[in-house]
Design a protein around this motif. Structure first.
Motif, PDB file in Angstrom:
ATOM      1  N   CYS A 260       0.813  -1.223   0.000  1.00 47.51           N
ATOM      2  CA  CYS A 260       0.000   0.000   0.000  1.00 47.51           C
ATOM      3  C   CYS A 260       0.847   1.273   0.000  1.00 47.51           C
ATOM      4  N   LYS A 261       2.126   1.165   0.227  1.00 50.61           N
ATOM      5  CA  LYS A 261       3.006   2.336   0.151  1.00 50.61           C
ATOM      6  C   LYS A 261       3.271   2.731  -1.293  1.00 50.61           C
ATOM      7  N   TYR A 262       3.015   1.804  -2.207  1.00 46.57           N
ATOM      8  CA  TYR A 262       3.248   2.087  -3.614  1.00 46.57           C
ATOM      9  C   TYR A 262       2.050   2.882  -4.143  1.00 46.57           C
ATOM     10  N   PRO A 263       2.289   4.039  -4.759  1.00 41.41           N
ATOM     11  CA  PRO A 263       1.178   4.884  -5.232  1.00 41.41           C
ATOM     12  C   PRO A 263       0.199   4.123  -6.126  1.00 41.41           C
ATOM     13  N   GLY A 264      -1.064   4.297  -5.824  1.00 35.57           N
ATOM     14  CA  GLY A 264      -2.124   3.712  -6.633  1.00 35.57           C
ATOM     15  C   GLY A 264      -2.503   2.292  -6.271  1.00 35.57           C
ATOM     16  N   ILE A 265      -1.820   1.702  -5.326  1.00 33.98           N
ATOM     17  CA  ILE A 265      -2.080   0.306  -4.983  1.00 33.98           C
ATOM     18  C   ILE A 265      -3.022   0.203  -3.797  1.00 33.98           C
ATOM     19  N   ARG A 266      -3.993  -0.692  -3.948  1.00 33.41           N
ATOM     20  CA  ARG A 266      -4.899  -1.044  -2.853  1.00 33.41           C
ATOM     21  C   ARG A 266      -4.710  -2.528  -2.588  1.00 33.41           C
ATOM     22  N   ALA A 267      -4.068  -2.831  -1.471  1.00 31.52           N
ATOM     23  CA  ALA A 267      -3.855  -4.219  -1.053  1.00 31.52           C
ATOM     24  C   ALA A 267      -4.721  -4.490   0.164  1.00 31.52           C
ATOM     25  N   ALA A 268      -5.397  -5.628   0.157  1.00 31.26           N
ATOM     26  CA  ALA A 268      -6.340  -5.963   1.225  1.00 31.26           C
ATOM     27  C   ALA A 268      -5.937  -7.264   1.910  1.00 31.26           C
ATOM     28  N   LEU A 269      -5.867  -7.219   3.229  1.00 28.07           N
ATOM     29  CA  LEU A 269      -5.610  -8.405   4.026  1.00 28.07           C
ATOM     30  C   LEU A 269      -6.879  -9.263   4.026  1.00 28.07           C
ATOM     31  N   THR A 270      -6.741 -10.523   3.615  1.00 23.95           N
ATOM     32  CA  THR A 270      -7.901 -11.408   3.509  1.00 23.95           C
ATOM     33  C   THR A 270      -7.580 -12.751   4.153  1.00 23.95           C
ATOM     34  N   HIS A 271      -8.468 -13.186   5.029  1.00 23.15           N
ATOM     35  CA  HIS A 271      -8.294 -14.490   5.661  1.00 23.15           C
ATOM     36  C   HIS A 271      -9.562 -15.335   5.581  1.00 23.15           C
ATOM     37  N   ASP A 272     -10.517 -14.878   4.787  1.00 28.59           N
ATOM     38  CA  ASP A 272     -11.746 -15.645   4.577  1.00 28.59           C
ATOM     39  C   ASP A 272     -12.308 -15.262   3.208  1.00 28.59           C
ATOM     40  N   THR A 273     -13.231 -16.059   2.719  1.00 25.83           N
ATOM     41  CA  THR A 273     -13.752 -15.829   1.374  1.00 25.83           C
ATOM     42  C   THR A 273     -14.554 -14.538   1.262  1.00 25.83           C
ATOM     43  N   TYR A 274     -15.263 -14.170   2.319  1.00 24.78           N
ATOM     44  CA  TYR A 274     -16.051 -12.941   2.257  1.00 24.78           C
ATOM     45  C   TYR A 274     -15.149 -11.720   2.092  1.00 24.78           C
TER      46      TYR A 274
END
Length: 152
Positions: free
Chosen positions: A76-90
């Protein structure tokens, strides 16, 4: 789709199993490492995947470390990037449907490989629906505002 995947040493074995799922779903895998259980700093791998997305060399990314937190913060420090922590299918579905996240992250020491496989399937089978476009645009605009302040 061309999917970039990367991990640190804590996620190496997990990553190798996830690669198989991505390929079984008919996607091309680009492996950004690590390539063994030797110690690797997770920011280095996360930055490479984020840059590849930014340069349109890959369409989406999957990052794995011990908790998934470090690679999420780094990407997420990289401009334009949206990274999401995911630990389940929802959360994996919502990462794409609601947030147009280009990257999902997972923690190899938090969830098992079988759950991780289902998370990846849910993410790759979801498409940005633009229903939350207004909210995502606010994030993009705030990021641009900060970049402009830095450049001034």
């Amino acid at each position: 789709m061309k999917i970039g995947i990367g991990s640190d040493h804590n996620g190496f074995e997990f990553k190798e199993e996830i690669k198989k799922v991505v390929e079984e779903q008919g996607h091309e895998v680009v492996d950004f490492g690590c390539h063994s259980c030797d110690a690797v700093d997770y920011p280095d791998v996360a930055f490479e995947v984020a840059e590849a997305i930014s340069n349109e060399k890959i369409e989406r990314g999957i990052l794995i470390c011990g908790t998934g937190i470090g690679v999420a913060i780094a990407a997420c420090k990289y401009p334009g990037i949206r990274a999401a922590l995911t630990h389940d299918t929802y959360s994996a579905e919502r990462a794409q449907l609601s947030n147009n996240a280009q990257i999902i992250t997972m923690g190899a020491q938090i969830i098992g490989v079988e759950v991780g496989k289902k998370v990846v399937e849910a993410y790759l089978n979801s498409q940005w629906a633009s229903g939350s476009e207004r909210k995502v645009n606010k994030i993009i605009e705030k990021e641009k505002e900060f970049i402009n302040k830095i450049n001034d």
